[in-house]
Design a protein around this motif. Sequence first.
Motif, PDB file in Angstrom:
ATOM      1  N   GLY A  95       0.813  -1.208   0.000  1.00 45.33           N
ATOM      2  CA  GLY A  95       0.000   0.000   0.000  1.00 45.33           C
ATOM      3  C   GLY A  95       0.845   1.255   0.000  1.00 45.33           C
ATOM      4  N   ASP A  96       0.169   2.374   0.058  1.00 51.10           N
ATOM      5  CA  ASP A  96       0.865   3.653   0.128  1.00 51.10           C
ATOM      6  C   ASP A  96       0.960   4.114   1.580  1.00 51.10           C
ATOM      7  OD1 ASP A  96      -1.715   4.469   0.747  1.00 51.10           O
ATOM      8  OD2 ASP A  96      -1.972   5.674  -1.058  1.00 51.10           O
ATOM      9  N   ILE A  97       1.481   5.309   1.788  1.00 53.77           N
ATOM     10  CA  ILE A  97       1.681   5.819   3.135  1.00 53.77           C
ATOM     11  C   ILE A  97       0.349   5.958   3.876  1.00 53.77           C
ATOM     12  CG2 ILE A  97       1.665   8.274   2.553  1.00 53.77           C
ATOM     13  CD1 ILE A  97       3.978   6.600   5.086  1.00 53.77           C
ATOM     14  N   GLU A  98      -0.711   6.317   3.163  1.00 54.13           N
ATOM     15  CA  GLU A  98      -2.025   6.444   3.807  1.00 54.13           C
ATOM     16  C   GLU A  98      -2.513   5.084   4.316  1.00 54.13           C
ATOM     17  OE1 GLU A  98      -3.500   9.294   4.693  1.00 54.13           O
ATOM     18  OE2 GLU A  98      -1.694  10.232   3.871  1.00 54.13           O
ATOM     19  N   THR A  99      -2.198   4.029   3.577  1.00 46.84           N
ATOM     20  CA  THR A  99      -2.537   2.680   4.031  1.00 46.84           C
ATOM     21  C   THR A  99      -1.799   2.364   5.327  1.00 46.84           C
ATOM     22  OG1 THR A  99      -2.904   1.921   1.767  1.00 46.84           O
ATOM     23  CG2 THR A  99      -2.449   0.223   3.421  1.00 46.84           C
ATOM     24  N   GLY A 100      -0.521   2.698   5.362  1.00 43.61           N
ATOM     25  CA  GLY A 100       0.273   2.470   6.572  1.00 43.61           C
ATOM     26  C   GLY A 100      -0.265   3.260   7.748  1.00 43.61           C
ATOM     27  N   LYS A 101      -0.662   4.498   7.520  1.00 45.17           N
ATOM     28  CA  LYS A 101      -1.222   5.320   8.597  1.00 45.17           C
ATOM     29  C   LYS A 101      -2.529   4.718   9.108  1.00 45.17           C
ATOM     30  CE  LYS A 101      -1.123   9.834   7.849  1.00 45.17           C
ATOM     31  NZ  LYS A 101      -1.084  11.137   7.138  1.00 45.17           N
ATOM     32  N   ARG A 102      -3.380   4.261   8.185  1.00 41.57           N
ATOM     33  CA  ARG A 102      -4.639   3.632   8.595  1.00 41.57           C
ATOM     34  C   ARG A 102      -4.374   2.379   9.428  1.00 41.57           C
ATOM     35  NH1 ARG A 102      -6.209   5.044   3.555  1.00 41.57           N
ATOM     36  NH2 ARG A 102      -5.895   2.968   2.709  1.00 41.57           N
ATOM     37  N   MET A 103      -3.366   1.618   9.038  1.00 42.62           N
ATOM     38  CA  MET A 103      -3.034   0.404   9.783  1.00 42.62           C
ATOM     39  C   MET A 103      -2.594   0.747  11.208  1.00 42.62           C
ATOM     40  SD  MET A 103      -1.124  -1.715   6.763  1.00 42.62           S
ATOM     41  CE  MET A 103      -0.871  -3.217   7.695  1.00 42.62           C
ATOM     42  N   ILE A 104      -1.802   1.787  11.348  1.00 40.88           N
ATOM     43  CA  ILE A 104      -1.372   2.214  12.680  1.00 40.88           C
ATOM     44  C   ILE A 104      -2.573   2.694  13.485  1.00 40.88           C
ATOM     45  CG2 ILE A 104      -0.051   3.941  13.962  1.00 40.88           C
ATOM     46  CD1 ILE A 104       2.124   3.638  11.796  1.00 40.88           C
ATOM     47  N   MET A 105      -3.429   3.492  12.879  1.00 43.42           N
ATOM     48  CA  MET A 105      -4.606   3.982  13.605  1.00 43.42           C
ATOM     49  C   MET A 105      -5.485   2.823  14.064  1.00 43.42           C
ATOM     50  SD  MET A 105      -5.706   7.573  11.804  1.00 43.42           S
ATOM     51  CE  MET A 105      -5.494   7.115  10.089  1.00 43.42           C
ATOM     52  N   GLU A 106      -5.658   1.821  13.210  1.00 42.05           N
ATOM     53  CA  GLU A 106      -6.442   0.646  13.592  1.00 42.05           C
ATOM     54  C   GLU A 106      -5.786  -0.097  14.746  1.00 42.05           C
ATOM     55  OE1 GLU A 106      -7.005  -1.626  10.015  1.00 42.05           O
ATOM     56  OE2 GLU A 106      -8.201  -0.030   9.099  1.00 42.05           O
ATOM     57  N   SER A 107      -4.451  -0.189  14.723  1.00 41.88           N
ATOM     58  CA  SER A 107      -3.753  -0.902  15.802  1.00 41.88           C
ATOM     59  C   SER A 107      -3.877  -0.175  17.135  1.00 41.88           C
ATOM     60  CB  SER A 107      -2.272  -1.110  15.451  1.00 41.88           C
ATOM     61  OG  SER A 107      -1.542   0.094  15.591  1.00 41.88           O
ATOM     62  N   LEU A 108      -4.133   1.139  17.067  1.00 42.46           N
ATOM     63  CA  LEU A 108      -4.325   1.934  18.280  1.00 42.46           C
ATOM     64  C   LEU A 108      -5.766   1.871  18.771  1.00 42.46           C
ATOM     65  CD1 LEU A 108      -2.274   5.102  17.272  1.00 42.46           C
ATOM     66  CD2 LEU A 108      -1.623   3.343  18.934  1.00 42.46           C
ATOM     67  N   GLY A 109      -6.635   1.211  18.026  1.00 39.07           N
ATOM     68  CA  GLY A 109      -8.040   1.119  18.392  1.00 39.07           C
ATOM     69  C   GLY A 109      -8.921   2.069  17.609  1.00 39.07           C
ATOM     70  N   GLY A 110      -8.301   2.895  16.784  1.00 37.54           N
ATOM     71  CA  GLY A 110      -9.038   3.852  15.973  1.00 37.54           C
ATOM     72  C   GLY A 110      -8.857   5.268  16.488  1.00 37.54           C
ATOM     73  N   ILE A 111      -8.843   6.216  15.582  1.00 36.99           N
ATOM     74  CA  ILE A 111      -8.793   7.634  15.922  1.00 36.99           C
ATOM     75  C   ILE A 111      -9.997   8.267  15.231  1.00 36.99           C
ATOM     76  CG2 ILE A 111      -7.490   9.782  15.770  1.00 36.99           C
ATOM     77  CD1 ILE A 111      -4.904   8.156  15.694  1.00 36.99           C
ATOM     78  N   PRO A 112     -11.037   8.608  15.990  1.00 36.43           N
ATOM     79  CA  PRO A 112     -12.271   9.106  15.376  1.00 36.43           C
ATOM     80  C   PRO A 112     -12.109  10.284  14.431  1.00 36.43           C
ATOM     81  CG  PRO A 112     -12.685   8.522  17.643  1.00 36.43           C
ATOM     82  CD  PRO A 112     -11.192   8.404  17.430  1.00 36.43           C
ATOM     83  N   ILE A 113     -11.139  11.179  14.654  1.00 42.07           N
ATOM     84  CA  ILE A 113     -10.990  12.300  13.727  1.00 42.07           C
ATOM     85  C   ILE A 113     -10.298  11.866  12.434  1.00 42.07           C
ATOM     86  CG2 ILE A 113     -11.003  14.015  15.565  1.00 42.07           C
ATOM     87  CD1 ILE A 113      -7.961  14.408  15.009  1.00 42.07           C
ATOM     88  N   GLY A 114      -9.790  10.633  12.389  1.00 44.92           N
ATOM     89  CA  GLY A 114      -9.244  10.074  11.153  1.00 44.92           C
ATOM     90  C   GLY A 114      -7.813  10.436  10.820  1.00 44.92           C
ATOM     91  N   ARG A 115      -7.101  11.009  11.794  1.00 45.27           N
ATOM     92  CA  ARG A 115      -5.699  11.363  11.540  1.00 45.27           C
ATOM     93  C   ARG A 115      -4.984  11.536  12.876  1.00 45.27           C
ATOM     94  NH1 ARG A 115      -4.723  16.460  13.016  1.00 45.27           N
ATOM     95  NH2 ARG A 115      -6.467  17.913  13.176  1.00 45.27           N
ATOM     96  N   PRO A 116      -3.658  11.417  12.841  1.00 45.76           N
ATOM     97  CA  PRO A 116      -2.905  11.692  14.064  1.00 45.76           C
ATOM     98  C   PRO A 116      -2.850  13.196  14.334  1.00 45.76           C
ATOM     99  CG  PRO A 116      -1.412  11.145  12.279  1.00 45.76           C
ATOM    100  CD  PRO A 116      -2.801  10.960  11.748  1.00 45.76           C
ATOM    101  N   SER A 117      -2.505  13.553  15.541  1.00 48.75           N
ATOM    102  CA  SER A 117      -2.304  14.963  15.884  1.00 48.75           C
ATOM    103  C   SER A 117      -1.025  15.460  15.222  1.00 48.75           C
ATOM    104  CB  SER A 117      -2.165  15.131  17.396  1.00 48.75           C
ATOM    105  OG  SER A 117      -3.331  14.694  18.051  1.00 48.75           O
ATOM    106  N   THR A 118      -0.917  16.769  15.099  1.00 39.44           N
ATOM    107  CA  THR A 118       0.300  17.360  14.545  1.00 39.44           C
ATOM    108  C   THR A 118       1.138  17.950  15.678  1.00 39.44           C
ATOM    109  OG1 THR A 118      -0.627  19.584  14.240  1.00 39.44           O
ATOM    110  CG2 THR A 118      -0.946  17.990  12.430  1.00 39.44           C
ATOM    111  N   PRO A 119       2.434  18.060  15.469  1.00 37.66           N
ATOM    112  CA  PRO A 119       3.277  18.703  16.480  1.00 37.66           C
ATOM    113  C   PRO A 119       2.794  20.117  16.813  1.00 37.66           C
ATOM    114  CG  PRO A 119       4.664  17.549  14.912  1.00 37.66           C
ATOM    115  CD  PRO A 119       3.256  17.513  14.365  1.00 37.66           C
ATOM    116  N   ASP A 120       2.316  20.851  15.809  1.00 34.29           N
ATOM    117  CA  ASP A 120       1.829  22.217  16.050  1.00 34.29           C
ATOM    118  C   ASP A 120       0.619  22.234  16.973  1.00 34.29           C
ATOM    119  OD1 ASP A 120       3.811  23.460  14.581  1.00 34.29           O
ATOM    120  OD2 ASP A 120       2.576  23.689  12.787  1.00 34.29           O
TER     121      ASP A 120
END
Length: 83
Positions: free
Chosen positions: A26-51
């Motif tokens: 997959g692409d990077i978005e696939t990898g990010k989705r896989m990580i989010m799923e492994s965390l149990g899900g992130i309802p906003i659909g993305r990780p937080s940003t450093p800012d």
Amino acid sequence: MRVSPGWIETEASIDLARRPALEHGGDIETGKRMIMESLGGIPIGRPSTPDEVASLIAFLASDRAGTITGTEYVIDGGTVPTA
């Protein structure tokens, strides 16, 4: 006071997301989705940003937050605990 961030989208976390993406074709978005799923899900659909985390910390360190005490601020996009 305590700030408890969840998954933060840093260069290192993106490198981490590349690994499962490459392993599963997959692409990077696939990898990010896989990580989010492994965390149990992130309802906003993305990780937080450093800012976003830095903005919270800047506010808490400012005079405007002078009367805030003994509170934990979870900044994780609503991550659903898996344990």
